[in-house]
Design a protein around this motif. Structure first.
Motif, PDB file in Angstrom:
ATOM      1  N   ARG A  27      37.959 -12.446   1.644  1.00  0.00           N
ATOM      2  CA  ARG A  27      37.186 -13.381   2.444  1.00  0.00           C
ATOM      3  C   ARG A  27      36.087 -14.041   1.611  1.00  0.00           C
ATOM      4  O   ARG A  27      35.623 -15.129   1.939  1.00  0.00           O
ATOM      5  CB  ARG A  27      36.577 -12.626   3.613  1.00  0.00           C
ATOM      6  N   TYR A  28      35.667 -13.397   0.552  1.00  0.00           N
ATOM      7  CA  TYR A  28      34.504 -13.844  -0.208  1.00  0.00           C
ATOM      8  C   TYR A  28      34.894 -14.251  -1.623  1.00  0.00           C
ATOM      9  O   TYR A  28      35.947 -13.880  -2.127  1.00  0.00           O
ATOM     10  CB  TYR A  28      33.465 -12.723  -0.278  1.00  0.00           C
ATOM     11  N   ARG A  29      34.012 -14.985  -2.256  1.00  0.00           N
ATOM     12  CA  ARG A  29      34.172 -15.337  -3.660  1.00  0.00           C
ATOM     13  C   ARG A  29      33.244 -14.472  -4.494  1.00  0.00           C
ATOM     14  O   ARG A  29      32.146 -14.140  -4.065  1.00  0.00           O
ATOM     15  CB  ARG A  29      33.802 -16.802  -3.897  1.00  0.00           C
ATOM     16  N   GLY A  30      33.705 -14.147  -5.659  1.00  0.00           N
ATOM     17  CA  GLY A  30      32.883 -13.362  -6.563  1.00  0.00           C
ATOM     18  C   GLY A  30      33.323 -11.911  -6.588  1.00  0.00           C
ATOM     19  O   GLY A  30      33.751 -11.350  -5.588  1.00  0.00           O
ATOM     20  N   LEU A  31      33.217 -11.333  -7.756  1.00  0.00           N
ATOM     21  CA  LEU A  31      33.671  -9.967  -7.961  1.00  0.00           C
ATOM     22  C   LEU A  31      32.871  -8.960  -7.140  1.00  0.00           C
ATOM     23  O   LEU A  31      33.434  -8.043  -6.533  1.00  0.00           O
ATOM     24  CB  LEU A  31      33.597  -9.630  -9.449  1.00  0.00           C
ATOM     25  N   GLU A  32      31.574  -9.129  -7.080  1.00  0.00           N
ATOM     26  CA  GLU A  32      30.728  -8.165  -6.372  1.00  0.00           C
ATOM     27  C   GLU A  32      31.012  -8.166  -4.869  1.00  0.00           C
ATOM     28  O   GLU A  32      31.151  -7.108  -4.245  1.00  0.00           O
ATOM     29  CB  GLU A  32      29.263  -8.503  -6.619  1.00  0.00           C
ATOM     30  N   ARG A  33      31.145  -9.339  -4.290  1.00  0.00           N
ATOM     31  CA  ARG A  33      31.412  -9.420  -2.856  1.00  0.00           C
ATOM     32  C   ARG A  33      32.825  -8.948  -2.521  1.00  0.00           C
ATOM     33  O   ARG A  33      33.048  -8.296  -1.497  1.00  0.00           O
ATOM     34  CB  ARG A  33      31.207 -10.842  -2.368  1.00  0.00           C
ATOM     35  N   THR A  34      33.778  -9.266  -3.380  1.00  0.00           N
ATOM     36  CA  THR A  34      35.148  -8.809  -3.165  1.00  0.00           C
ATOM     37  C   THR A  34      35.214  -7.285  -3.264  1.00  0.00           C
ATOM     38  O   THR A  34      35.893  -6.629  -2.473  1.00  0.00           O
ATOM     39  CB  THR A  34      36.097  -9.450  -4.189  1.00  0.00           C
TER      40      THR A  34
END
Length: 60
Positions: A27-34
């Motif tokens: 649902r999200y972009r970026g490694l940390e959010r994923t």
């Protein structure tokens, strides 16, 4: 055969996460959010399985 037993268990887990929580998509972009999303899906998976595991533990 040793690897296939482990692989079956792990792939079943990921398949269940994908089926129950639509885990194949981010649902999200970026490694940390994923990563956070994947951790939350794993927590939800464990919570969903917990009643069945507790019943099995009580039977033993």
């Amino acid at each position: 055969r040793v690897i296939s037993k482990t692989r079956c268990l792990i792939e079943r887990t990921f398949g269940s996460i994908r089926r129950w929580f639509l885990g194949g998509r981010c649902r999200y972009r970026g490694l940390e959010r994923t990563h956070t999303q994947n951790i939350l899906e794993a927590m939800a998976y464990n919570l969903k399985r917990m009643p069945g595991l507790l019943v099995l533990e009580g039977v033993k």
